[in-house]
Design an enzyme around this catalytic site. Sequence first.
Site, short mmCIF file in Angstrom:
data_model
loop_
_atom_site.label_atom_id
_atom_site.label_comp_id
_atom_site.label_asym_id
_atom_site.label_seq_id
_atom_site.Cartn_x
_atom_site.Cartn_y
_atom_site.Cartn_z
N SER A 135 0.87 -1.17 0.00
CA SER A 135 0.00 0.00 0.00
C SER A 135 0.91 1.22 0.00
CB SER A 135 -0.87 -0.04 1.26
OG SER A 135 -1.59 1.16 1.40
N LYS A 161 -1.03 -1.02 -4.44
CA LYS A 161 -2.24 -0.23 -4.14
C LYS A 161 -1.81 1.21 -3.93
CE LYS A 161 -4.63 0.08 0.33
NZ LYS A 161 -5.28 -0.73 1.38
N LYS A 163 -2.81 5.00 -2.70
CA LYS A 163 -3.77 5.82 -1.98
C LYS A 163 -4.13 7.01 -2.88
CE LYS A 163 -3.89 3.79 2.06
NZ LYS A 163 -5.16 3.31 2.65
N ASP A 188 -7.06 3.09 -3.32
CA ASP A 188 -7.78 3.14 -2.05
C ASP A 188 -8.06 4.60 -1.72
OD1 ASP A 188 -8.86 2.86 0.46
OD2 ASP A 188 -7.10 1.88 1.36
N GLU A 213 -10.95 0.63 -3.76
CA GLU A 213 -11.22 0.36 -2.34
C GLU A 213 -11.89 1.58 -1.69
OE1 GLU A 213 -7.73 -1.11 -0.38
OE2 GLU A 213 -8.55 -0.83 1.63
N ASP A 238 -13.69 -1.50 2.75
CA ASP A 238 -12.79 -1.55 3.91
C ASP A 238 -13.52 -0.95 5.11
OD1 ASP A 238 -10.87 -0.92 5.86
OD2 ASP A 238 -9.37 -0.16 4.49
N LYS A 262 -9.96 -6.58 7.87
CA LYS A 262 -8.96 -6.15 8.84
C LYS A 262 -9.34 -6.77 10.17
CE LYS A 262 -7.33 -1.90 6.70
NZ LYS A 262 -7.52 -0.45 6.60
N GLY A 290 -4.18 -3.88 6.26
CA GLY A 290 -3.18 -3.63 7.29
C GLY A 290 -3.40 -2.25 7.88
O1 OSB Z 1 -7.15 1.91 4.33
O2 OSB Z 1 -5.94 0.21 4.17
C1 OSB Z 1 -6.14 1.32 4.66
C2 OSB Z 1 -3.17 2.36 6.82
C3 OSB Z 1 -3.79 3.09 7.80
C4 OSB Z 1 -5.15 3.27 7.72
C5 OSB Z 1 -5.88 2.71 6.68
C6 OSB Z 1 -5.25 1.96 5.72
C7 OSB Z 1 -3.86 1.81 5.78
C8 OSB Z 1 -3.08 1.08 4.77
C9 OSB Z 1 -1.77 0.50 5.23
O3 OSB Z 1 -3.38 1.01 3.60
C10 OSB Z 1 -1.58 -0.91 4.84
C11 OSB Z 1 -0.41 -1.55 5.55
O4 OSB Z 1 -0.47 -1.79 6.78
O5 OSB Z 1 0.58 -1.81 4.86
MG MG Z 2 -8.29 0.79 2.92
#
Ligand code: OSB
Ligand code: MG
Length: 369
Positions: A135, A161, A163, A188, A213, A238, A262, A290
């Site tokens: 991510s 992925k 953001k 995401d 996402e 999510d 999660k 995560g």
């Molecule tokens: O939306 O998946 C998410 C981290 C903090 C809050 C939300 C998210 C995330 C990540 C991190 O995408 C994923 C990781 O732990 O590598």
């Molecule tokens: Mg997410």
Amino acid sequence: MKIERINAREIEMDLLAPFETSFGVMKNRRILLLEVITDQGIGWGELTAPDFPFYNSETIDTAWLMLDQFLVPLVLGVEFDDVSTLSTLMTRVRGHEMAKGTLETAVWDAVARSRGISLASMLGGTLTEIPCGVSLGIHTEVSALLDRIAGELSAGYQRVKLKIKPGKDVEVVAAVRARYPQINLTVDANSAYTLAEIDLLRQLDDFGLDYIEQPLQWNEIYRHAELQRQLKTPICLDECIHSLRDVEASVELEAARIINIKLGRVGGHAQASAIQDYCRKHDIPVWSGGMLETGIGRAHNIAMSSLPGFTLPGDVSASERYWARDITTEPIRVTPRGTIVVPAGPGTGFEPDHDYIRSLTSTQKTWAP
Ligand code: OSB
Ligand code: MG
């Protein structure tokens, strides 16, 4: 069985690099760890809530409060038949899944350790190696993002992925897709859009993404169904998913074709297992999300990801992507194939580095009857 004692510790750790999402920038994590001593042995869990309520409603401080005032009193010294029913002792408390999940996952680890078996096998896991993705936070410069992706791909990761947020979406995805036409790519939004932005969201349909996402609001399943009807790309939920009931609603409404599980967000292993089971029966692929966990939380995510419904690469990556030094004696490592080998040792298969954890501890509390 019963829980005889719980040791809580709060530590603080700096991330190697700031991680930007549509809801803000994370530079470090305050992390609550629970060491749960049961009549069947000891296990560890990690709270996944951040220190702000911008991802979901929980924070580390709400978790401290809920554990201290309500959750610990509901479980401490109380006889229960089996770890799979532990969460039912806590159902009277509404919400606060991440706080509950910290306790619940620690007890699973304790029971698996005491039986000398891996948590993955105790949960019914079948995969011996799990596929891993990364991510990537929002980058100011697209060139820096492209460099970062090159590094992740050469490390073997199977999915990237990105953001996104308004103003950092279509152009960024277009640039990444142009440079990497073939990779498994996803985005995401962390709830940054509304249906009013349908035209923009439709543009994301042209990039062959594996899924989009959580485009819409964190508590909005219904309109995701309306959006999904207007997109070819599968929607993956999510933030909306806190329980099997949320998944059932999402699948029945066709609001999502893929589910991000999660462990903390759904309150622990029992609920996560039930969700992947339901999804498998409904042909809905799932993967492990995560929350920038340390090795303790990551190890639980690995055990969960060994369940047969976890068919897509998860956000379960190597410790070295986030931490200069992890708090497990061995860091989480990723193979050149972009997989993590599920450990066969007792419990999660990773050991907390007690001395290092002690040196990072800012607050400590013990609950005993
Ligand atoms: O939306 O998946 C998410 C981290 C903090 C809050 C939300 C998210 C995330 C990540 C991190 O995408 C994923 C990781 O732990 O590598
Ligand atoms: Mg997410």
